[in-house]
Design a protein around this motif. Sequence first.
Motif, PDB file in Angstrom:
ATOM      1  N   LEU A 150       0.877  -1.244   0.110  1.00 51.72           N
ATOM      2  CA  LEU A 150       0.065   0.010  -0.083  1.00 51.72           C
ATOM      3  C   LEU A 150       0.933   1.217   0.019  1.00 51.72           C
ATOM      4  CD1 LEU A 150      -2.652  -0.801   2.721  1.00 51.72           C
ATOM      5  CD2 LEU A 150      -2.600  -1.452   0.168  1.00 51.72           C
ATOM      6  N   PHE A 151       0.513   2.326  -0.638  1.00 47.53           N
ATOM      7  CA  PHE A 151       0.954   3.450  -0.733  1.00 47.53           C
ATOM      8  C   PHE A 151       0.282   4.444   0.361  1.00 47.53           C
ATOM      9  CE2 PHE A 151       1.641   7.945  -2.138  1.00 47.53           C
ATOM     10  CZ  PHE A 151       3.161   7.704  -2.531  1.00 47.53           C
ATOM     11  N   ASP A 152       1.202   5.180   1.057  1.00 45.43           N
ATOM     12  CA  ASP A 152       0.582   5.829   2.105  1.00 45.43           C
ATOM     13  C   ASP A 152       0.257   7.322   1.345  1.00 45.43           C
ATOM     14  OD1 ASP A 152       0.236   7.127   4.469  1.00 45.43           O
ATOM     15  OD2 ASP A 152       1.910   7.396   5.391  1.00 45.43           O
ATOM     16  N   PHE A 153      -0.933   7.381   1.222  1.00 45.96           N
ATOM     17  CA  PHE A 153      -1.634   8.505   0.538  1.00 45.96           C
ATOM     18  C   PHE A 153      -1.596   9.525   1.758  1.00 45.96           C
ATOM     19  CE2 PHE A 153      -3.042   5.560  -2.605  1.00 45.96           C
ATOM     20  CZ  PHE A 153      -2.391   6.136  -3.673  1.00 45.96           C
ATOM     21  N   SER A 154      -1.790   9.183   2.765  1.00 48.25           N
ATOM     22  CA  SER A 154      -1.901  10.071   3.866  1.00 48.25           C
ATOM     23  C   SER A 154      -0.979  11.669   4.171  1.00 48.25           C
ATOM     24  CB  SER A 154      -2.013   9.568   5.450  1.00 48.25           C
ATOM     25  OG  SER A 154      -0.825   9.072   5.765  1.00 48.25           O
ATOM     26  N   ARG A 155       0.087  11.236   3.445  1.00 43.73           N
ATOM     27  CA  ARG A 155       1.006  12.279   3.353  1.00 43.73           C
ATOM     28  C   ARG A 155       0.896  13.399   2.548  1.00 43.73           C
ATOM     29  NH1 ARG A 155       6.517   9.111   2.590  1.00 43.73           N
ATOM     30  NH2 ARG A 155       5.045   7.862   1.228  1.00 43.73           N
ATOM     31  N   TYR A 156      -0.144  13.157   1.664  1.00 38.96           N
ATOM     32  CA  TYR A 156      -0.606  14.134   0.468  1.00 38.96           C
ATOM     33  C   TYR A 156      -2.016  14.457   0.444  1.00 38.96           C
ATOM     34  CZ  TYR A 156       3.699  11.600  -0.533  1.00 38.96           C
ATOM     35  OH  TYR A 156       5.216  11.053  -0.590  1.00 38.96           O
ATOM     36  N   PRO A 157      -2.337  15.664  -0.216  1.00 36.31           N
ATOM     37  CA  PRO A 157      -3.738  15.938  -0.459  1.00 36.31           C
ATOM     38  C   PRO A 157      -4.194  15.052  -1.278  1.00 36.31           C
ATOM     39  CG  PRO A 157      -2.232  17.600  -1.466  1.00 36.31           C
ATOM     40  CD  PRO A 157      -1.332  16.659  -0.640  1.00 36.31           C
ATOM     41  N   ALA A 158      -5.371  15.193  -1.283  1.00 32.79           N
ATOM     42  CA  ALA A 158      -6.529  14.248  -2.127  1.00 32.79           C
ATOM     43  C   ALA A 158      -6.496  15.031  -3.578  1.00 32.79           C
ATOM     44  CB  ALA A 158      -7.772  13.999  -1.524  1.00 32.79           C
ATOM     45  N   PRO A 159      -6.421  14.280  -4.565  1.00 31.63           N
ATOM     46  CA  PRO A 159      -6.432  14.592  -5.758  1.00 31.63           C
ATOM     47  C   PRO A 159      -7.810  15.433  -6.202  1.00 31.63           C
ATOM     48  CG  PRO A 159      -6.758  12.623  -6.099  1.00 31.63           C
ATOM     49  CD  PRO A 159      -6.258  12.799  -4.573  1.00 31.63           C
ATOM     50  N   ASP A 160      -8.047  16.320  -7.001  1.00 29.58           N
ATOM     51  CA  ASP A 160      -9.418  16.765  -7.587  1.00 29.58           C
ATOM     52  C   ASP A 160     -10.168  15.742  -8.313  1.00 29.58           C
ATOM     53  OD1 ASP A 160     -11.433  18.259  -8.273  1.00 29.58           O
ATOM     54  OD2 ASP A 160     -10.298  19.956  -9.574  1.00 29.58           O
ATOM     55  N   PHE A 161     -11.102  15.087  -7.701  1.00 28.75           N
ATOM     56  CA  PHE A 161     -11.827  14.117  -8.221  1.00 28.75           C
ATOM     57  C   PHE A 161     -12.813  14.333  -9.019  1.00 28.75           C
ATOM     58  CE2 PHE A 161     -10.870  12.288  -3.948  1.00 28.75           C
ATOM     59  CZ  PHE A 161     -10.095  11.271  -4.467  1.00 28.75           C
ATOM     60  N   SER A 162     -12.677  15.838  -9.587  1.00 30.54           N
ATOM     61  CA  SER A 162     -13.451  16.282 -10.428  1.00 30.54           C
ATOM     62  C   SER A 162     -13.078  16.154 -11.835  1.00 30.54           C
ATOM     63  CB  SER A 162     -13.907  17.657 -10.464  1.00 30.54           C
ATOM     64  OG  SER A 162     -12.674  18.411 -10.611  1.00 30.54           O
ATOM     65  N   LYS A 163     -11.596  15.726 -11.918  1.00 30.63           N
ATOM     66  CA  LYS A 163     -10.733  15.375 -12.929  1.00 30.63           C
ATOM     67  C   LYS A 163     -10.899  13.986 -13.576  1.00 30.63           C
ATOM     68  CE  LYS A 163      -7.254  19.157 -12.572  1.00 30.63           C
ATOM     69  NZ  LYS A 163      -5.786  19.418 -12.272  1.00 30.63           N
ATOM     70  N   GLU A 164     -11.121  13.840 -14.674  1.00 35.08           N
ATOM     71  CA  GLU A 164     -11.452  12.294 -15.415  1.00 35.08           C
ATOM     72  C   GLU A 164     -10.055  11.459 -15.256  1.00 35.08           C
ATOM     73  OE1 GLU A 164     -13.857  10.671 -17.228  1.00 35.08           O
ATOM     74  OE2 GLU A 164     -15.386  12.283 -17.098  1.00 35.08           O
ATOM     75  N   MET A 165     -10.340  10.066 -14.740  1.00 39.14           N
ATOM     76  CA  MET A 165      -9.164   9.439 -14.800  1.00 39.14           C
ATOM     77  C   MET A 165      -8.967   8.838 -16.213  1.00 39.14           C
ATOM     78  SD  MET A 165     -10.621   6.601 -12.112  1.00 39.14           S
ATOM     79  CE  MET A 165     -10.084   5.160 -12.820  1.00 39.14           C
ATOM     80  N   PHE A 166      -8.031   8.231 -16.897  1.00 35.87           N
ATOM     81  CA  PHE A 166      -7.767   8.237 -18.309  1.00 35.87           C
ATOM     82  C   PHE A 166      -6.809   6.983 -18.253  1.00 35.87           C
ATOM     83  CE2 PHE A 166      -4.251  11.012 -16.771  1.00 35.87           C
ATOM     84  CZ  PHE A 166      -3.102  10.293 -17.257  1.00 35.87           C
ATOM     85  N   LEU A 167      -7.083   6.358 -19.378  1.00 38.36           N
ATOM     86  CA  LEU A 167      -6.101   5.095 -19.798  1.00 38.36           C
ATOM     87  C   LEU A 167      -4.998   5.801 -20.545  1.00 38.36           C
ATOM     88  CD1 LEU A 167      -8.711   2.734 -21.177  1.00 38.36           C
ATOM     89  CD2 LEU A 167      -7.557   2.978 -18.705  1.00 38.36           C
TER      90      LEU A 167
END
Length: 344
Positions: A323-340
């Motif tokens: 697992l990557f420790d995401f708690s050290r960083y702010p959450a991304p802007d979830f309004s931006k689309e995921m992409f392949l």
Amino acid sequence: MFIGVNGFGETGSGAVLDYLKEFDKVTVKGDLEFTYLTALDGLLYLERALMHPYSRTSDSISAIKRFLDMVDKWKSFYQSRGLPSELFTQSAQQFVDSITMVKWYWGYKNFSYRSIYFLHHFMMKVVIPRMERKTGHRAQCWPLKEVRFSVRPDNFYEAAQQHIDELLKGMGVNQEEIVALDQPFGTNNPQACFPFIKDPYAIVVDRDPRDLYVSGKTKLMGQWRFFPIETVDDFITYYKALRKDQPYSENHPRVLKVQFEELVYEYDKTTAQIRQFLDLPENTHPKSIFDPSKSIANTQVFIRYPNFAEDVKKIEEALPEYLFDFSRYPAPDFSKEMFLWSDK
């Protein structure tokens, strides 16, 4: 220098290839997954049969035939990627010729139609024995087939390197320069392919299992089937087996392990590690192709989809070391689309 950038399937290897494209002195063939070494019946399978045989003759005889059949099957694909099919097949044939120790003719009893089978049987039991007794020579006619025998040939790796070198040159790649290819090695054991390549280096890219699983359940649905997602237990078994105690995780001077999330959230530190590993200069075009501010949309995916919370909890309990420790960083802007990677 030959750089193989490998992932486990949608784990972010394309991000490293995009980063390497920003260097003028690196040639990146990112439009082709060069799986020739690890393909079924490819060079790794041929090596296993010839260099570590289990049977008297059938290992090498069968493996060489299957290798040539594989080349014939894939020649059109590589032709479409810039490698002339004639060069491809000719180089493969020369490689096989150079490692063949003995060849002769023998008969197969593999005909399914009854009439052909009896004709085959008649030829093998009556016609050919009489012909050979009369002439004093071995017959070389139907239904006999040429077979090739080779057990631990001294020149195997040298010939394989020459063969791969010819293929790369046929694709317009100069191995005297720095070349990066997509997926040329087995991700969990890239070292196994090193004997076939001159001056090889491998970068193995992995990704947080929670994001990989939820991406498979969402963004990848209807796309590729790189890994099992029917049940979270299947996914956990698959993910762990490919990583636990696998050769890629050992310390090796020519293997660099990169976490996709580190490339995004710790861009400066991680890209510096890549440059040091490959002895590259400072990047004069940073973020011109790989932009972590865009790729961040592909992180913390499991937070976007709370309906998979129970599955995610199972993954966290079963695979804590990945697992990557995401708690050290702010959450991304979830309004931006995921992409392949193909969406870019």
